[in-house]
Design an enzyme around this catalytic site. Structure first.
Site, PDB file in Angstrom:
ATOM      1  N   ASP A  76       0.856  -1.185   0.000  1.00  0.00           N
ATOM      2  CA  ASP A  76       0.000   0.000   0.000  1.00  0.00           C
ATOM      3  C   ASP A  76       0.889   1.230   0.000  1.00  0.00           C
ATOM      4  O   ASP A  76       2.020   1.193   0.510  1.00  0.00           O
ATOM      5  CB  ASP A  76      -0.905   0.008   1.244  1.00  0.00           C
ATOM      6  CG  ASP A  76      -1.996  -1.050   1.178  1.00  0.00           C
ATOM      7  OD1 ASP A  76      -2.395  -1.429   0.064  1.00  0.00           O
ATOM      8  OD2 ASP A  76      -2.452  -1.482   2.248  1.00  0.00           O
ATOM      9  N   ASP A  96      -6.872  -1.322  -4.623  1.00  0.00           N
ATOM     10  CA  ASP A  96      -7.961  -1.081  -3.673  1.00  0.00           C
ATOM     11  C   ASP A  96      -8.964  -0.088  -4.255  1.00  0.00           C
ATOM     12  O   ASP A  96     -10.180  -0.256  -4.121  1.00  0.00           O
ATOM     13  CB  ASP A  96      -7.429  -0.513  -2.346  1.00  0.00           C
ATOM     14  CG  ASP A  96      -6.516  -1.469  -1.615  1.00  0.00           C
ATOM     15  OD1 ASP A  96      -6.652  -2.699  -1.792  1.00  0.00           O
ATOM     16  OD2 ASP A  96      -5.662  -0.980  -0.847  1.00  0.00           O
TER      17      ASP A  96
END
Length: 159
Positions: free
Chosen positions: A114, A130
């Site tokens: 991330d 995401d």
């Protein structure tokens, strides 16, 4: 034909996602975070070993097999023509692209990379994949509700 184009879009999204994650490893991992707008929006490297918001950490096989099953069902729905209309097909393929991108990380790295950090609202750090899953799901739900509303309105009007 639109099914194949939509699935090709999914492949392109996976490629974009994996390239962005490689950039994150190369440039963000060594420094940790890079502020775009100080205390508002940063690129921050994070190895997420769970799912959204770090939930289910340590449940790797459940996350891998659960994701794989959902993706298999979605791909099957697209390939067999079970989805009607251009919008649902492309929205499901947006979800597929994001899901496959994160699944690749989970299988080959053991975690998901991330890097997008909206600090101003102290939101969880996330990635391009995401965003694909969330935006695709949100728009698909909106499409279903709007489509259902229009159908009921037509039905009530006698058409």
């Amino acid at each position: 034909m639109k099914r194949y184009l939509a699935l090709l879009m999914s492949v392109a999204l996976v490629v974009i996602d994996q390239l962005l994650k490689l950039l994150a490893v190369e440039y963000l991992k060594p420094i940790g975070t890079y502020p775009i707008i100080q205390d508002v929006f940063h690129f921050t490297y994070l190895e997420n070993r769970g799912m959204a918001f770090g939930l289910m950490q340590g449940q790797d096989w459940l996350l891998i097999w659960g994701t794989a099953l959902v993706l298999f069902i979605l791909i099957l729905a697209v390939m067999t023509g079970k989805l009607q209309g251009t919008a649902p097909v492309f929205l499901v393929c947006l979800i597929i692209g994001g899901g496959v991108g994160n699944l690749i990380d989970r299988v080959y790295r053991g975690y998901v990379i991330d890097y997008i950090h909206v600090k101003i609202i102290n939101f969880a750090i996330f990635n391009f994949a995401d965003m694909c899953v969330v935006v695709g799901t949100f728009l698909l739900v909106c499409y279903v509700f709007i489509h259902e509303f229009i159908s009921k309105k037509k039905e009530a009007a006698g058409g």
